[in-house]
Design a protein around this motif. Structure first.
Motif, PDB file in Angstrom:
ATOM      1  N   LEU A 187      28.304  65.756  49.190  1.00  0.00           N
ATOM      2  CA  LEU A 187      27.962  66.652  50.301  1.00  0.00           C
ATOM      3  C   LEU A 187      27.292  65.892  51.440  1.00  0.00           C
ATOM      4  CD1 LEU A 187      26.788  69.846  48.381  1.00  0.00           C
ATOM      5  CD2 LEU A 187      29.025  69.375  49.414  1.00  0.00           C
ATOM      6  N   SER A 188      26.534  64.860  51.110  1.00  0.00           N
ATOM      7  CA  SER A 188      25.962  64.010  52.164  1.00  0.00           C
ATOM      8  C   SER A 188      27.071  63.323  52.953  1.00  0.00           C
ATOM      9  CB  SER A 188      25.030  62.957  51.556  1.00  0.00           C
ATOM     10  OG  SER A 188      23.916  63.575  50.964  1.00  0.00           O
ATOM     11  N   GLN A 189      28.134  62.966  52.262  1.00  0.00           N
ATOM     12  CA  GLN A 189      29.274  62.348  52.942  1.00  0.00           C
ATOM     13  C   GLN A 189      29.975  63.363  53.847  1.00  0.00           C
ATOM     14  OE1 GLN A 189      29.694  58.917  52.722  1.00  0.00           O
ATOM     15  NE2 GLN A 189      27.747  59.331  51.709  1.00  0.00           N
ATOM     16  N   VAL A 190      30.097  64.596  53.382  1.00  0.00           N
ATOM     17  CA  VAL A 190      30.674  65.657  54.224  1.00  0.00           C
ATOM     18  C   VAL A 190      29.847  65.787  55.499  1.00  0.00           C
ATOM     19  CG1 VAL A 190      31.118  68.144  54.421  1.00  0.00           C
ATOM     20  CG2 VAL A 190      31.652  66.949  52.280  1.00  0.00           C
ATOM     21  N   GLU A 191      28.537  65.860  55.337  1.00  0.00           N
ATOM     22  CA  GLU A 191      27.642  66.003  56.489  1.00  0.00           C
ATOM     23  C   GLU A 191      27.799  64.827  57.453  1.00  0.00           C
ATOM     24  OE1 GLU A 191      24.394  68.484  53.818  1.00  0.00           O
ATOM     25  OE2 GLU A 191      24.093  66.346  54.181  1.00  0.00           O
ATOM     26  N   ALA A 192      27.914  63.627  56.907  1.00  0.00           N
ATOM     27  CA  ALA A 192      28.084  62.443  57.758  1.00  0.00           C
ATOM     28  C   ALA A 192      29.408  62.506  58.517  1.00  0.00           C
ATOM     29  CB  ALA A 192      28.006  61.171  56.912  1.00  0.00           C
ATOM     30  N   CYS A 193      30.463  62.925  57.850  1.00  0.00           N
ATOM     31  CA  CYS A 193      31.775  63.028  58.504  1.00  0.00           C
ATOM     32  C   CYS A 193      31.740  64.023  59.661  1.00  0.00           C
ATOM     33  CB  CYS A 193      32.842  63.466  57.500  1.00  0.00           C
ATOM     34  SG  CYS A 193      33.280  62.225  56.269  1.00  0.00           S
ATOM     35  N   LEU A 194      30.986  65.084  59.490  1.00  0.00           N
ATOM     36  CA  LEU A 194      30.921  66.126  60.516  1.00  0.00           C
ATOM     37  C   LEU A 194      30.090  65.710  61.729  1.00  0.00           C
ATOM     38  CD1 LEU A 194      30.512  69.278  58.246  1.00  0.00           C
ATOM     39  CD2 LEU A 194      32.585  68.506  59.449  1.00  0.00           C
ATOM     40  N   ALA A 235      36.755  67.457  54.624  1.00  0.00           N
ATOM     41  CA  ALA A 235      37.498  68.344  53.717  1.00  0.00           C
ATOM     42  C   ALA A 235      37.883  67.616  52.432  1.00  0.00           C
ATOM     43  CB  ALA A 235      38.737  68.890  54.416  1.00  0.00           C
ATOM     44  N   GLU A 236      38.233  66.349  52.558  1.00  0.00           N
ATOM     45  CA  GLU A 236      38.610  65.577  51.370  1.00  0.00           C
ATOM     46  C   GLU A 236      37.410  65.353  50.452  1.00  0.00           C
ATOM     47  OE1 GLU A 236      42.319  63.273  53.558  1.00  0.00           O
ATOM     48  OE2 GLU A 236      40.306  62.384  53.598  1.00  0.00           O
TER      49      GLU A 236
END
Length: 160
Positions: free
Chosen positions: A45-52, A134-135
């Motif tokens: 989820l930290s990676q999702v946040e970073a991507c966004l 999303a991935e």
């Protein structure tokens, strides 16, 4: 969210003491599986946040193995050793600790659903190259489902 709810519901099947039992000294207990899922999903989820928050690495590609996993929406059906840090996965202190961890993940996922980011960034997975937001979410879901197999093996041990 359904995946996390499944794991929350499954907690009711076990006494806390059962969750600490290891099928073998070098294998995880059910409690450690839960702790791993909470920790790893927090990272995802930290990676999702970073991507966004960025457009960095938007052209980055995932590995061929990852492409196959995503196309099939599942991890390969094999036991994965993971990084050496997995050996230090702690036992939970209580069922409540597990519930709090899973509920916190649900809250983070809900918050991500309210993001209005238009960024298309990607971050690098340690073994599979680049994933977008999303991935990473799909990967988290696949990761939970992958550990259902391990949970099943532990359940056989607990019932034996």
């Amino acid at each position: 969210m359904n995946t996390i709810n499944y794991w929350l519901d499954e907690l009711n099947r076990y006494e806390f003491e059962q969750m600490l039992e290891k099928p073998q000294p070098d294998k995880w207990s059910l409690g450690q599986v839960y702790m791993h899922l909470i920790d790893a999903t927090g990272f995802f989820l930290s990676q999702v946040e970073a991507c966004l928050q960025t457009n960095d690495h938007a052209e980055g590609e995932m590995s061929e193995v990852a492409k196959s996993m995503f196309a099939n929406d599942e991890f390969l059906d094999k036991m994965i050793e993971g990084p050496p840090s997995n050996a230090a996965t702690p036992q939970p202190a209580s069922k409540e600790e597990i519930v709090r961890g899973l509920e916190m993940l649900k809250e983070r996922i809900l918050a991500l659903g309210h993001s209005n980011s238009t960024n298309k960034g990607k971050t690098k997975h340690p073994g599979h190259q680049y994933f977008n937001a999303a991935e990473w979410l799909q990967y988290a879901h696949m990761h939970f489902r992958h550990h259902e197999r391990q949970k099943g093996r532990i359940e056989v041990f607990l019932e034996g």
